[in-house]
Design an enzyme around this catalytic site. Sequence first.
Site, mmCIF file in Angstrom:
data_model
loop_
_atom_site.group_PDB
_atom_site.id
_atom_site.type_symbol
_atom_site.label_atom_id
_atom_site.label_comp_id
_atom_site.label_asym_id
_atom_site.label_seq_id
_atom_site.Cartn_x
_atom_site.Cartn_y
_atom_site.Cartn_z
ATOM 1 N N GLN A 103 0.894 -1.060 0.086
ATOM 2 C CA GLN A 103 0.204 0.112 0.466
ATOM 3 C C GLN A 103 0.976 1.127 -0.019
ATOM 4 O O GLN A 103 1.590 1.847 0.770
ATOM 5 C CB GLN A 103 -0.895 0.242 1.711
ATOM 6 N N TYR A 175 -6.336 11.165 3.891
ATOM 7 C CA TYR A 175 -5.036 11.212 3.814
ATOM 8 C C TYR A 175 -4.865 12.043 2.496
ATOM 9 O O TYR A 175 -6.169 12.184 1.243
ATOM 10 C CB TYR A 175 -4.350 9.883 3.232
ATOM 11 N N ARG A 227 -7.463 1.995 -1.968
ATOM 12 C CA ARG A 227 -9.068 1.866 -1.124
ATOM 13 C C ARG A 227 -9.412 3.134 -0.849
ATOM 14 O O ARG A 227 -9.109 4.362 -1.007
ATOM 15 C CB ARG A 227 -8.098 1.219 0.047
ATOM 16 N N GLY A 319 -8.238 -8.202 10.055
ATOM 17 C CA GLY A 319 -6.797 -7.048 10.570
ATOM 18 C C GLY A 319 -6.962 -7.448 12.201
ATOM 19 O O GLY A 319 -5.959 -8.127 12.060
ATOM 20 N N ARG A 320 -7.500 -7.034 13.081
ATOM 21 C CA ARG A 320 -6.896 -7.161 14.293
ATOM 22 C C ARG A 320 -7.016 -8.639 14.683
ATOM 23 O O ARG A 320 -5.655 -9.284 15.714
ATOM 24 C CB ARG A 320 -7.997 -6.687 15.426
#
Length: 391
Positions: A103, A175, A227, A319-320
């Site tokens: 990424q 972002y 994304r 993810g986590r």
Amino acid sequence: MTEKYNFLKPYTFKNGVTIKNRIVIPPMTEAAALENGAVSQDELRYFNIHTGGVGMFIIPTMNVSDNGKGFEGEPSVADDKFMPGLKKLANTVKQNGTKAILQIFHAGRMSNSKILRGVQPVSASAVAALRPNAETPCELTESEIEQIIEDFGQATRRAIQAGFDGIELHGANTYLMQQFFSPHSNRRSDKWGGSLENRMRFPLEVIKRVHAVVEKYADDKFIVGYRISPEEIEEPGIRLDDTLKFIDVLADQPINYLHVSMGYSWRTSLNDKSDAEPIILKVKKVVNNRLPLISVGSIEKPTDVEKIIDAGIDFAAIGRESIREPKWVQKVELGQENSIKYQMSLTELDELGVNSAFFDFLSAMNADLHLVGSDQPKDDFAENLGVVEGN
């Protein structure tokens, strides 16, 4: 034992690349790079522990420009000097058929002059983020915009030459690519702002440049993903109608998948509480099979993943839970689901490859790691904080 799960079946992109299963590790910032942006040994150890089971492993975001750094411990792909570490990273992740996707991003106004060592952050317009202690960024000039677009292209070249299987353009989590699309951060009146079409221009130009680089340096098996965050809570801010129109355009671009960033995979609109339809299903309708989709957010158990796949979503990102259980896929494949760990102890951090910098970053973002004996809060606003699941 494994035939009951559709998520273990392979998926083949339109360019012929086959992904061995439908499980993805999303880009989760570990804040463990060296101070100059080089890949560290701690990072390599973490990736070595956690790779090999999933179909795609999306490497946490790297800045494409020196002034695009968003946080301490962030790796960089902004210079050829980082190539030795990038090559080691690609090689480390590409185990047992797992595809390594890098990424790349520019933080824009989601940085500050301390992180940038005295340099003021930049953005589409000189508008500060609605965050505590946010600095007002410098508005980018035409030439600076063109340079950042080129920086994305050069970062893609480095990813190709380092041996990655693809890149993911980070157009989410507030972002720079999202900042150009957002009416909150983009107040420009030139071709880069104003109308919806103009606010799309920067990310579309980045895609165009990246595609040209891929055609020059890679074969048609190189993967390019995008994304996106569906909404913002700011006023003015990104609303779902504009996002769906943007996604309709994105679906016809030279990209290979769309990754929808949310803290909960079945989340409904943040701004329209009367709308009960999950956003991911709205996106699916608009895309209409033109691109595969990745859904992310609070996906932990095999039944969670299968629900995503059964709904016609192509990939589910864990993810986590992948931090807590590096062998999640392998245990499901072997019919050992009862041994999957859904909690972790502070005593296990070293064996999981989670160093103190990574743990501090997760803790600062209130990321719920299911620590044994912890009353740690869940990060309900994870995507708006630009936090794990991820960054």
